[in-house]
Structure formats: C-alpha cells, structure tokens
Design a protein around this motif. Structure first.
Motif, short mmCIF file in Angstrom:
data_model
loop_
_atom_site.label_atom_id
_atom_site.label_comp_id
_atom_site.label_asym_id
_atom_site.label_seq_id
_atom_site.Cartn_x
_atom_site.Cartn_y
_atom_site.Cartn_z
N CYS A 48 4.75 12.31 11.78
CA CYS A 48 4.32 11.63 13.02
C CYS A 48 4.01 12.67 14.10
CB CYS A 48 5.39 10.68 13.52
SG CYS A 48 5.67 9.29 12.42
N GLU A 49 4.87 13.69 14.18
CA GLU A 49 4.65 14.73 15.19
C GLU A 49 3.37 15.49 14.89
OE1 GLU A 49 9.23 15.36 16.72
OE2 GLU A 49 8.45 16.63 15.12
N GLU A 50 3.16 15.73 13.60
CA GLU A 50 1.96 16.47 13.22
C GLU A 50 0.69 15.67 13.60
OE1 GLU A 50 -0.30 18.21 9.42
OE2 GLU A 50 -0.03 16.13 9.98
N ALA A 51 0.84 14.33 13.62
CA ALA A 51 -0.30 13.49 14.00
C ALA A 51 -0.46 13.42 15.53
CB ALA A 51 -0.11 12.08 13.43
N GLY A 52 0.40 14.12 16.24
CA GLY A 52 0.28 14.15 17.71
C GLY A 52 0.95 12.97 18.38
N LEU A 53 1.84 12.28 17.66
CA LEU A 53 2.53 11.13 18.26
C LEU A 53 3.83 11.59 18.93
CD1 LEU A 53 2.04 8.57 15.33
CD2 LEU A 53 0.51 9.07 17.25
N THR A 54 4.23 10.86 19.95
CA THR A 54 5.48 11.19 20.64
C THR A 54 6.59 10.37 20.00
OG1 THR A 54 4.18 11.46 22.63
CG2 THR A 54 6.58 11.25 22.92
N VAL A 55 7.60 11.08 19.48
CA VAL A 55 8.61 10.40 18.67
C VAL A 55 9.93 10.27 19.43
CG1 VAL A 55 9.91 10.52 16.50
CG2 VAL A 55 7.53 11.32 16.57
#
Ligand code: GLV
Ligand code: MN
Ligand code: MN
Length: 412
Positions: A48-55
């Motif tokens: 998810c982080e690699e996709a640029g999402l804020t987790v």
C-alpha cells in the motif's frame, strides 16, 4: 478515463501473499495475529505504501490505506476485505478483495482520474472466527455492533484474550476508538469470490449482491459420564459423543425441514474428551453455524435445535449447555452502490447476475453505517474454504475493472 488492470502483477501478488501460510501449498492457513499473519500484514502495508497510499492501523488491526481526494474532508469511498484465512483454506477468500481493491486504486491512479472523495482500502482484522470464536471482529467494532469491552475479553483456545494478543502484536490503542465516526464512508464496496456455484453455472463472471444472509453461531457443551470402554455396560452409559451424534443429525434435520433452500446449518467443530479409544467420551464441545436470508426462519431453526437438544438431554441423561456466540441480522445492499456496479457492467457489455451472498462478510456490518455493496466473481466448482479454491485470472481482472469504475463513479 483509460483504465488498465495489471493482471500479471495482481497474480504475482496473490502468489506472494499465499506464501505467508502455516500450511503446505496449495493450502493456506493464516490465523489472525500469528507470526505468519503479522508478516503477511506487514507485506500488505508495504504494498500500500509503495502505491503511494497513506496507511494507518486502528487498535484491533484494521488497516486503512488512503488516496486523498480533492476534498479530503468529504466522506471517503471505501473498498476492501480480509487476509486472514481459516485452517486449510485457499488463496482467494478475502485476498481478492484486498489485492484487487489495491490494484483498482492503482489503476485509477495510473489513469487521469482524480477522486473528489478520498478512496480508501480497508483490510479488515480477524474476519474469520477461527481464533476468537466470532467472525468479523474488525467490522463489528468499526460499526459499533460489538462493544469494545466484550471484544477485548474474547479469548482464544489457549485462554489468551484478544486484548493480550493484539497488544503483543503492537496494537496498543484503545478499542473504544475503533468505532468509525458517523458518515465516515460515503459508500463501501467489497469484491469477493462467490464461494458458491451459481455464477459458474450461469456462465456469468460477475455477481452483484442484493442481500447478505443472516449468520448465527452457538457453542455447545455436552457433559455425560466417562469410564472404561470394556467395563461399563451399555444400559449404564451416558456417552457424550453418542448424544452429540444425535444432536448433529437434529441440526441437519432442522435445516432441511425448514422448507427453504436458503436455510443452512453446519456443525464444523466436534471436540471429544478424553479422546482415547478405550474410554467412553465424557465431554463433547460442538460449534454450530446456522444461516438464512430470512432472520425469523433462521431463529425458528435455532429454536427447533434447542427443543431437540432438551429432548435428547433428558432421554440420554446428559447435560447440554449452549452459548450463543452471535445471531446477526441480514443486510440489504444499497441501491446506489448496486447501480454504480451495474452501470459499469452495462457500459462495458459485461453480463451479471443479481444474487444473495450466503457467506457472511465484513460488508454485513459496514452496511449498518454506510451504503454498501458487494461484487462477486466465480470460483471454480463453487469451492471455497478448501485448498483447491480457484478464481480465473480473467474473472479477477474483470472484477477489479468493474470495482475500479464503480469506485470512480462513487468518488467523482
Ligand atoms: C466467512 O468466512 C463465512 O464463513 O461466511
Ligand atoms: Mn472465509
Ligand atoms: Mn471472505
């Protein structure tokens, strides 16, 4: 908007997630908060982080991965499912909705689409009932269906409380804070394998869910009298396993005689004590799972089982105690979410079936706090909760495409 689903990447990620397992492949066992599950969760967070999402994670371990919309204060549009897996399961249950939801968001990011409402991937914690006896703990807490206190005190087979287990996993927050504020989601959508044979039989690769059946489960303890398998004569016996056998057949009979195909009942756990070949069983624990699209009919079946249990306890002179674990209402899927899905199918020329979900899902509980819908894809022979569970790559990609388009419609 030009949307392209990266099917190869989705398949590769599915295989990687299946490798986080405590069973021999192709079986997958991933019980919540075991070392294996924690590794799988960390890997999903890294994707998810690699996709640029804020987790972020909440105190029970629900994982939220957000793509902020043009109006970040507006309610988000959510999608997701679970990654925990029952013993000896397959690779697709829940996972298709998590990795497919992530790929849907990535595909939207790769296109020129920019959402007004934030888009959020939600990986629900502890959907399967294996460890703590009740399914959908994450979504029960998010929706305020289960109190934080009751959840925290649930215990696993080793007597460890959920509070103890989650804190050991680094989830130290307060469970009271898990409940989502009112209006948090504008809409929620879950992609999932059907877990039944209807789409395959209809040769249709998409199902739009209209209603989710009402699940209930009970834990039953039967206490008889043990003793020597040679020494105790048949007229003197109070064999707890023989009583359990009668009760199991009474459960089957109650479901069969409801007269509706939607009524199903299962005894999936039978623990026999002391479990020795030359010892009369003195104690048996059963767990019952009873479901129906019609709540009243399901409750009638539960009463019928209760009557049968009292009757056989008196006849066989054993004591039978039952503990209700959950008895939930069914849910209707929201018209606007169904419309977003069917509009996308029609525009693409994809046929679809409107259908009931006989399995339960976190969407059952999220539907109490947000307009919710579900999209099904076929699984071979309808198999699920077994190692040969299988969904075809093309069906997954089509499901992800329709999911992405519906998310775009709902968040535009
Ligand atoms: C979910 O796993 C269910 O048992 O329906
Ligand atoms: Mn499942
Ligand atoms: Mn599932």
């Amino acid at each position: 908007m030009k949307l392209e689903i990266d099917q190869q990447r989705l398949l590769a990620e599915l295989e990687t997630l299946a490798s986080f397992s405590d069973a021999e492949p192709p079986a997958v066992t991933r019980i919540v908060f075991t070392a294996t599950d924690l590794k799988a969760r960390a890997w999903v967070i890294s994707r998810c982080e690699e996709a640029g999402l804020t987790v972020r994670q909440d105190a029970i371990g629900n994982i939220f991965a957000r793509w902020s919309g043009a109006d970040p204060a507006a309610p988000a549009v959510g999608t997701g499912s679970h990654i925990d897996a029952i013993p000896n399961a397959g690779k697709y249950d829940g996972v298709v909705g998590v990795l497919g939801g992530l790929e849907a968001i990535r595909a939207l990011k790769r296109s020129d689409f920019r959402p007004r409402n934030s888009l959020e991937l939600l990986v629900f914690a502890t959907e399967e009932p294996t460890r703590f006896g009740i399914g959908c703990l994450g979504s029960r807490l998010l929706s305020g269906t289960l109190s934080a206190d009751a959840a925290g005190h649930l215990a696993d087979r080793d007597g460890k409380s959920l509070d103890e287990v989650r804190k050991k996993a680094g989830l130290n927050g307060n469970l009271q804070g898990v409940k989502l504020p009112k209006g948090y989601y504008k809409a929620f959508l879950e992609l999932h394998i059907e877990q039944g044979p209807l789409l395959e039989r209809a040769q249709t690769s998409l199902g739009i869910v209209t209603r989710i059946a009402a699940p209930a489960s009970l834990r039953i303890s039967i206490e008889g009298a043990g003793g020597h398998a040679g020494g105790v004569l048949m007229p003197d016996r109070k064999d707890a396993l023989c009583a359990a056998a009668e009760l199991i057949l009474a459960v089957e009979n109650a479901a069969r005689s409801s007269g509706a195909p939607d009524t199903v009942a299962t005894v999936g756990v039978c623990e026999v004590f002391p479990g020795a070949v030359n010892s009369i069983p003195s104690r048996v624990h059963l767990t019952l799972d009873i479901r129906d699209t019609d709540q009243a009919r399901r409750n009638d079946v539960m009463q019928e089982i209760e009557r049968a249990s009292q009757d056989l306890a008196a006849r066989r002179q054993v004591s039978i105690q039952d503990e209700l674990l959950n008895a939930d209402a069914p849910a209707d899927c929201a018209a606007e979410v169904r419309a977003a899905l069917s509009d996308s199918c029609r525009q693409r020329g994809f046929s679809f079936l409107e259908m009931v979900s006989r399995a339960y899902h976190d969407s059952l509980f999220i539907s109490r706090i947000a307009p919710t819908g579900m999209l099904f894809i076929p699984c071979r022979n309808g198999y699920s909760h077994r190692p040969d569970e299988y969904a075809a790559p093309g069906d997954m990609a089509r499901g992800v495409l329709v999911l992405a388009e519906a998310l775009a419609r709902l968040s535009a």
